[in-house]
Motif scaffolding. Structure first.
Motif, PDB file in Angstrom:
ATOM      1  N   SER A   2     -38.551 104.616  19.603  1.00 11.50           N
ATOM      2  CA  SER A   2     -39.461 104.039  18.617  1.00 11.50           C
ATOM      3  C   SER A   2     -39.008 104.362  17.203  1.00 11.50           C
ATOM      4  O   SER A   2     -38.228 105.287  16.973  1.00 11.50           O
ATOM      5  CB  SER A   2     -40.881 104.538  18.861  1.00 11.50           C
ATOM      6  N   PHE A   3     -39.530 103.563  16.286  1.00  5.42           N
ATOM      7  CA  PHE A   3     -39.177 103.749  14.879  1.00  5.42           C
ATOM      8  C   PHE A   3     -39.614 105.129  14.375  1.00  5.42           C
ATOM      9  O   PHE A   3     -38.901 105.777  13.609  1.00  5.42           O
ATOM     10  CB  PHE A   3     -39.829 102.639  14.045  1.00  5.42           C
ATOM     11  N   ALA A   4     -40.764 105.644  14.786  1.00  2.00           N
ATOM     12  CA  ALA A   4     -41.268 106.956  14.353  1.00  2.00           C
ATOM     13  C   ALA A   4     -40.331 108.079  14.806  1.00  2.00           C
ATOM     14  O   ALA A   4     -40.064 109.030  14.073  1.00  2.00           O
ATOM     15  CB  ALA A   4     -42.681 107.179  14.890  1.00  2.00           C
ATOM     16  N   ARG A   5     -39.825 107.928  16.033  1.00  3.79           N
ATOM     17  CA  ARG A   5     -38.912 108.948  16.560  1.00  3.79           C
ATOM     18  C   ARG A   5     -37.593 108.932  15.788  1.00  3.79           C
ATOM     19  O   ARG A   5     -37.042 109.982  15.467  1.00  3.79           O
ATOM     20  CB  ARG A   5     -38.686 108.689  18.036  1.00  3.79           C
ATOM     21  N   VAL A   6     -37.066 107.777  15.481  1.00  5.34           N
ATOM     22  CA  VAL A   6     -35.822 107.652  14.711  1.00  5.34           C
ATOM     23  C   VAL A   6     -36.018 108.229  13.317  1.00  5.34           C
ATOM     24  O   VAL A   6     -35.165 108.970  12.806  1.00  5.34           O
ATOM     25  CB  VAL A   6     -35.369 106.172  14.642  1.00  5.34           C
ATOM     26  N   ARG A   7     -37.136 107.882  12.708  1.00  3.56           N
ATOM     27  CA  ARG A   7     -37.440 108.411  11.371  1.00  3.56           C
ATOM     28  C   ARG A   7     -37.524 109.941  11.391  1.00  3.56           C
ATOM     29  O   ARG A   7     -36.983 110.619  10.518  1.00  3.56           O
ATOM     30  CB  ARG A   7     -38.745 107.802  10.861  1.00  3.56           C
ATOM     31  N   ALA A   8     -38.141 110.525  12.406  1.00  6.32           N
ATOM     32  CA  ALA A   8     -38.253 111.985  12.520  1.00  6.32           C
ATOM     33  C   ALA A   8     -36.871 112.614  12.694  1.00  6.32           C
ATOM     34  O   ALA A   8     -36.577 113.650  12.090  1.00  6.32           O
ATOM     35  CB  ALA A   8     -39.173 112.343  13.679  1.00  6.32           C
TER      36      ALA A   8
END
Length: 176
Positions: A2-8
């Motif tokens: 997910s985008f949130a995981r990549v951002r983290a």
């Protein structure tokens, strides 16, 4: 993913890279690299051995600076019982009123520091930068009563802290 995981993961990666850069800059710009070593020592100054010694490694001469006969021999026996290496005993011509006088050179700084604790830091001390041996002269004075107990020595060592190089000398690198 997910985008949130990549951002983290990107944020954590940037923080790790920033920390690595900070550590490298701190190590490169370190101005205390030679602190405690003889790196910044002026030429001709003696290197003082500031390692705190165990009693079995301390060499000393016990001298009587009082009118009381046999005091040096009695106290030399006390030091031997505490595992010190007593080299000489005898009388000194000049009498002193202090508890004791410790005379030592650059190689005896750590040994003299330990001996200060045996006199509860009431002994006077004389540093001789030209002295070449590691023996400490202990001159007993008129105010001397007895050596400190083991517990008192340990407490006194805690109060004294670590040995420091006397003025006009540089601390020698301490071996591990």
């Amino acid at each position: 993913m997910s985008f949130a995981r990549v951002r983290a993961l990107v944020v954590v990666g940037l923080l790790a890279a920033l920390a690595l850069v900070f550590v490298v800059v701190a190590l490169v710009r370190d101005t205390q690299r030679d602190a405690g070593a003889a790196g910044g020592c002026p030429e001709g100054w003696p290197l003082a051995d500031v390692a705190l010694r165990e009693s079995k490694d301390v060499k000393l001469n016990v001298l009587n600076g009082t009118d009381q006969p046999g005091l040096a021999g009695k106290i030399a026996d006390d030091f031997r019982n505490r595992k010190f290496q007593v080299k000489k005993t005898g009388d000194q011509k000049n009498k002193i009123d202090d508890v004791a006088l410790l005379r030592y050179g650059p190689k005896g700084v750590g040994s003299a520091h330990l001996l200060r604790a045996y006199f509860l830091d009431d002994a006077k001390y004389e540093y001789d930068p030209k002295r070449k041996d590691d023996t400490v002269d202990v001159v007993l004075g008129g105010s001397f009563q007895q050596l400190a107990t083991t517990t008192e020595v340990n407490q006194s060592l805690g109060d004294l802290g670590s040995p420091i190089a006397p003025p006009g000398s540089c601390p020698a690198p301490v071996e591990d």
